[in-house]
Design a protein around this motif. Structure first.
Motif, PDB file in Angstrom:
ATOM      1  N   THR A  19       0.778  -1.269  -0.054  1.00 21.65           N
ATOM      2  CA  THR A  19      -0.039  -0.038  -0.097  1.00 21.65           C
ATOM      3  C   THR A  19       0.726   1.421   0.090  1.00 21.65           C
ATOM      4  O   THR A  19       0.395   2.382  -0.200  1.00 21.65           O
ATOM      5  CB  THR A  19      -0.906  -0.015   1.254  1.00 21.65           C
ATOM      6  N   LYS A  20       2.159   1.038   0.240  1.00 20.14           N
ATOM      7  CA  LYS A  20       2.931   2.204   0.315  1.00 20.14           C
ATOM      8  C   LYS A  20       2.983   3.178  -1.172  1.00 20.14           C
ATOM      9  O   LYS A  20       2.852   2.481  -2.108  1.00 20.14           O
ATOM     10  CB  LYS A  20       4.433   1.689   0.174  1.00 20.14           C
TER      11      LYS A  20
ATOM     12  N   ALA B  29     -11.914   8.177   4.801  1.00 18.97           N
ATOM     13  CA  ALA B  29     -10.890   8.346   3.756  1.00 18.97           C
ATOM     14  C   ALA B  29     -11.162   7.002   2.798  1.00 18.97           C
ATOM     15  O   ALA B  29     -11.768   6.325   3.218  1.00 18.97           O
ATOM     16  CB  ALA B  29      -9.556   8.344   4.373  1.00 18.97           C
ATOM     17  N   VAL B  30     -10.218   7.103   1.846  1.00 14.14           N
ATOM     18  CA  VAL B  30     -10.173   6.099   0.870  1.00 14.14           C
ATOM     19  C   VAL B  30      -8.913   6.053   0.344  1.00 14.14           C
ATOM     20  O   VAL B  30      -8.164   7.076   0.016  1.00 14.14           O
ATOM     21  CB  VAL B  30     -11.151   6.007  -0.202  1.00 14.14           C
ATOM     22  N   ILE B  31      -8.587   4.906   0.216  1.00 12.90           N
ATOM     23  CA  ILE B  31      -6.963   4.456  -0.180  1.00 12.90           C
ATOM     24  C   ILE B  31      -7.047   3.693  -1.512  1.00 12.90           C
ATOM     25  O   ILE B  31      -7.622   2.767  -1.454  1.00 12.90           O
ATOM     26  CB  ILE B  31      -6.250   3.735   1.051  1.00 12.90           C
ATOM     27  N   ILE B  32      -6.385   4.261  -2.471  1.00 14.31           N
ATOM     28  CA  ILE B  32      -6.508   3.561  -3.816  1.00 14.31           C
ATOM     29  C   ILE B  32      -5.163   3.182  -4.366  1.00 14.31           C
ATOM     30  O   ILE B  32      -4.186   3.987  -4.324  1.00 14.31           O
ATOM     31  CB  ILE B  32      -7.163   4.360  -4.785  1.00 14.31           C
ATOM     32  N   SER B  33      -4.960   1.852  -4.578  1.00 16.49           N
ATOM     33  CA  SER B  33      -3.733   1.479  -4.844  1.00 16.49           C
ATOM     34  C   SER B  33      -3.614   1.760  -6.413  1.00 16.49           C
ATOM     35  O   SER B  33      -4.555   1.952  -7.262  1.00 16.49           O
ATOM     36  CB  SER B  33      -3.331   0.102  -4.519  1.00 16.49           C
ATOM     37  N   ASP B  34      -2.434   1.423  -6.967  1.00 18.24           N
ATOM     38  CA  ASP B  34      -1.941   1.301  -8.633  1.00 18.24           C
ATOM     39  C   ASP B  34      -3.039   0.500  -9.101  1.00 18.24           C
ATOM     40  O   ASP B  34      -3.307  -0.627  -8.883  1.00 18.24           O
ATOM     41  CB  ASP B  34      -0.688   1.215  -8.630  1.00 18.24           C
TER      42      ASP B  34
ATOM     43  N   ILE C 269      -6.312  -2.038  -8.143  1.00 25.67           N
ATOM     44  CA  ILE C 269      -6.321  -3.277  -7.718  1.00 25.67           C
ATOM     45  C   ILE C 269      -6.958  -3.180  -6.081  1.00 25.67           C
ATOM     46  O   ILE C 269      -7.891  -4.162  -5.710  1.00 25.67           O
ATOM     47  CB  ILE C 269      -5.235  -4.267  -7.790  1.00 25.67           C
ATOM     48  N   LEU C 270      -6.446  -2.687  -5.366  1.00 18.83           N
ATOM     49  CA  LEU C 270      -6.765  -2.369  -3.999  1.00 18.83           C
ATOM     50  C   LEU C 270      -7.369  -1.042  -3.817  1.00 18.83           C
ATOM     51  O   LEU C 270      -6.907   0.053  -4.043  1.00 18.83           O
ATOM     52  CB  LEU C 270      -5.743  -2.383  -3.126  1.00 18.83           C
ATOM     53  N   SER C 271      -8.552  -1.221  -2.981  1.00 26.73           N
ATOM     54  CA  SER C 271      -9.008   0.153  -2.288  1.00 26.73           C
ATOM     55  C   SER C 271      -9.433   0.065  -1.014  1.00 26.73           C
ATOM     56  O   SER C 271     -10.057  -1.198  -0.805  1.00 26.73           O
ATOM     57  CB  SER C 271     -10.221   0.696  -3.327  1.00 26.73           C
ATOM     58  N   ILE C 272      -9.178   1.036   0.030  1.00 25.31           N
ATOM     59  CA  ILE C 272      -9.658   0.718   1.319  1.00 25.31           C
ATOM     60  C   ILE C 272     -10.546   1.732   1.799  1.00 25.31           C
ATOM     61  O   ILE C 272     -10.198   3.019   1.634  1.00 25.31           O
ATOM     62  CB  ILE C 272      -8.264   0.616   2.286  1.00 25.31           C
ATOM     63  N   MET C 273     -11.811   1.444   2.157  1.00 28.11           N
ATOM     64  CA  MET C 273     -12.571   2.770   2.887  1.00 28.11           C
ATOM     65  C   MET C 273     -12.389   2.609   4.318  1.00 28.11           C
ATOM     66  O   MET C 273     -12.320   1.412   4.963  1.00 28.11           O
ATOM     67  CB  MET C 273     -13.954   2.541   2.514  1.00 28.11           C
ATOM     68  N   VAL C 274     -11.843   3.804   4.878  1.00 29.62           N
ATOM     69  CA  VAL C 274     -11.696   3.926   6.197  1.00 29.62           C
ATOM     70  C   VAL C 274     -12.846   4.707   6.982  1.00 29.62           C
ATOM     71  O   VAL C 274     -13.240   5.711   6.095  1.00 29.62           O
ATOM     72  CB  VAL C 274     -10.422   4.914   6.498  1.00 29.62           C
TER      73      VAL C 274
ATOM     74  N   MET D 206      -9.826  -6.145  -6.429  1.00 30.80           N
ATOM     75  CA  MET D 206     -10.550  -6.303  -7.685  1.00 30.80           C
ATOM     76  C   MET D 206      -9.458  -7.160  -8.682  1.00 30.80           C
ATOM     77  O   MET D 206      -8.298  -6.628  -8.673  1.00 30.80           O
ATOM     78  CB  MET D 206     -11.053  -4.949  -8.071  1.00 30.80           C
ATOM     79  N   GLN D 207     -10.034  -7.900  -9.271  1.00 25.06           N
ATOM     80  CA  GLN D 207      -9.263  -8.656 -10.440  1.00 25.06           C
ATOM     81  C   GLN D 207     -10.187  -8.795 -11.686  1.00 25.06           C
ATOM     82  O   GLN D 207     -11.406  -8.985 -11.560  1.00 25.06           O
ATOM     83  CB  GLN D 207      -9.126  -9.966  -9.980  1.00 25.06           C
ATOM     84  N   SER D 208      -9.578  -8.806 -12.766  1.00 25.06           N
ATOM     85  CA  SER D 208     -10.074  -8.696 -14.132  1.00 25.06           C
ATOM     86  C   SER D 208     -10.837 -10.441 -14.293  1.00 25.06           C
ATOM     87  O   SER D 208      -9.822 -11.157 -13.945  1.00 25.06           O
ATOM     88  CB  SER D 208      -9.291  -8.325 -14.961  1.00 25.06           C
ATOM     89  N   GLY D 209     -11.719 -10.608 -14.689  1.00 25.29           N
ATOM     90  CA  GLY D 209     -12.031 -11.971 -15.202  1.00 25.29           C
ATOM     91  C   GLY D 209     -12.227 -12.818 -14.013  1.00 25.29           C
ATOM     92  O   GLY D 209     -12.669 -12.248 -12.813  1.00 25.29           O
TER      93      GLY D 209
END
Lengths: 350, 350
Positions: free
Chosen positions: A66-67, A103-108, A111-116, A127-130
């Motif tokens: 998440t960095k 807050a929300v944290i969104i990765s490159d 793929i990852l998002s975190i709602m705080v 999230m993943q495709s397919g």
């Protein structure tokens, strides 16, 4: 990365790749987590929530995965930006409603998002495709483990992870898969399928999230029970059922094309032509036509067009996305014109 | 020339040329004539009707304009061929019903057609492209004059030309004009226009003839009264009223495009794209879409496409034409597929 960069980036779940991507748009794993010694979000006061935010920020900044992720305080965002994040499935409608200490944290690649400080302290989404719940789970459990080392989770030996709403307790795991089932819809088998999955402790919703109807033949299917089963069992159960649905859809597509080839062909070509030529189009009509075009790509009728473009359009046709693209507020009527313009541009129309 | 050649020839009234051809498809003059000493067709016996046919044939063969014209005995024609002639507006439905001792004479480019032993002994029809009743009448009166020298017409000093039905007596003249009035329809002014013309002794019918509803915004307007006025007065009256309608339609088109340009553009491009891409299409839908495309050509939106092609498709979408093109009988379902195929071919679609 900034929020405004999201609209042009290739996000993971719209890639149109991965297993069974002819039927499965994306797979999603969501974990609900809360911290010990801090009241649930709806009971915590402002200070407690702000403290929590700080703790999470520290954990995010010191965790490999998440960095460097985008960390957005919802209080800093305009309504349009919040709507934009909802449309990208990065935050919930509820999360956008009262923005204080959220807050929300969104990765490159998203793929990852975190709602705080949504319903739970943490809502971790991968999230993943397919059709790829396994990979989503692999990433999710890894992040969960790392976070677990830094944040003391509210966990009971008897009940598992404790959550604000008991329906999420136990594993805190919700796995969901977005399916495109045009053949089951047109052959009127879909209701049987939906009834069956309800009996198997799964639930179905529309493309645009909770409380929305399934439209354009898109169905988001997820588990309802999080307690009393291991994560692996929950994932196995949904994977097994999804595989059956995929089989039914595949058979229905084949039968449909053999028996009513001309009708299907007609519908697909008309849909593609209309998208390439409309000058005013509603999002509802767009979704229906994109559904036909997606089917056309799968059965090899529409060549030189990829699923990724269609997925991209699916996201861009939404109100906040259109307004972000234009860089200004648009009325519903103006959006119908800009939507048509964008679709023509994406599909190389006139 | 043979009957089967008609389908590929450039017939006059589909040329898409002539005055006001952006609104007026074609102009038509029809003269009802009967021969003295021979009972009206519904009272004549077989011998009398056959004698009449012979006389007409002689007159046709010795008149400059009709020499070499196609002379078809209806008894020799298949039902498909008769339907084909109806669709080309060369014979009436009534003429096709009981074929005994009936004929039709068709000149080059279908400018002239003569039904023999329909309701009257002779029904002489002259077609012209665009708004050109004058030229149609010039040709018609010339042929009428030449025929009048060879055939003794039933004529009364008091009543003029005598006809089987009194509504045609006097001049025996029916003048009609086929109009395309999409803007008056969409702006809902058409009913006022149709009510007004009824008061002015004119009548409106659909594209496909008597008893058909106006569809695809096409209206065939003709005089109701043949008695008590000179031919010139009848023609002047209809021409004057048609000119007013043309003005209204032109104004409505302009206002529409200024006020609702996006909607019109949307409709026209969708129509054109659908016609180029449909694989199944009914004649009703085709007519509606062709109407939009015709408007698109007029307002300069659809370039590189001519009215003639659209007119040609208007004729070819009909059941008998599709079957003649395919050289075999087709079910309604098969026609919808072949119709779509033909339209795609004509419009350079996929």
């Amino acid at each position: 990365m900034k929020l405004n960069d999201l609209i042009n980036q290739n996000c993971e779940w719209l890639k149109g790749t991965g297993p069974n991507s002819n039927i499965v748009i994306s797979s999603r794993v969501r974990l609900a987590r809360n911290l010990r010694y801090i009241p649930f979000a709806h009971r915590a006061n402002k200070k407690q929530k702000e403290d929590l935010l700080k703790k999470i920020k520290e954990a995010v900044d010191t965790t490999n995965y998440t960095k460097g992720a985008l960390f957005l305080s919802l209080a800093d965002l305009s309504n349009l930006d919040k709507q934009f994040l909802i449309e990208r499935h990065l935050i919930s409608k509820e999360h956008a409603l009262h923005s204080d200490s959220k807050a929300v944290i969104i990765s490159d690649q998203e793929i990852l998002s975190i709602m705080v400080n949504e319903e739970d302290h943490l809502r971790i989404q991968i999230m993943q495709s397919g059709f790829n719940l396994d990979e989503a789970w692999r990433i999710g459990s890894q992040i969960d483990e790392e976070f677990g080392k830094k944040l003391e989770y509210a966990f009971s030996q008897e009940w598992g992870y404790l959550t604000a709403c008991p329906t999420n307790a136990g594993t805190g795991l919700r796995a969901s898969v977005m399916l495109h089932l045009p053949a089951l819809v047109v052959t009127k088998q879909i209701n049987k399928v939906l009834q069956a999955i309800t009996k198997l402790s799964l639930t179905a919703r529309g493309f645009y999230g909770e409380g929305t109807e399934a439209s354009g033949n898109f169905f988001q299917i997820s588990n309802q029970v999080t307690l009393g089963h291991s994560e692996e069992d929950i994932l196995d159960n949904i994977e097994r059922i999804i595989k059956q649905i995929l089989g039914h859809e595949q058979n229905a597509r084949q039968a449909l094309f053999e028996q009513e080839g001309a009708i299907i062909k007609d519908r697909i070509w008309r849909a593609y032509a209309t998208l390439q030529n409309a000058h005013i189009i509603s999002s509802r009509e767009s979704v229906d036509l994109l559904s036909s075009v997606r089917l056309g790509i799968d059965i090899g009728l529409l060549k030189g067009l990829d699923i990724k473009t269609i997925n991209r359009i699916f996201i861009l046709i939404q109100p906040a996305h259109l307004q972000k693209l234009e860089g200004k507020a648009l009325s519903a009527q103006e959006r119908d014109v800009k939507r048509a313009e964008m679709i023509r541009r994406e599909l190389g129309g006139k």
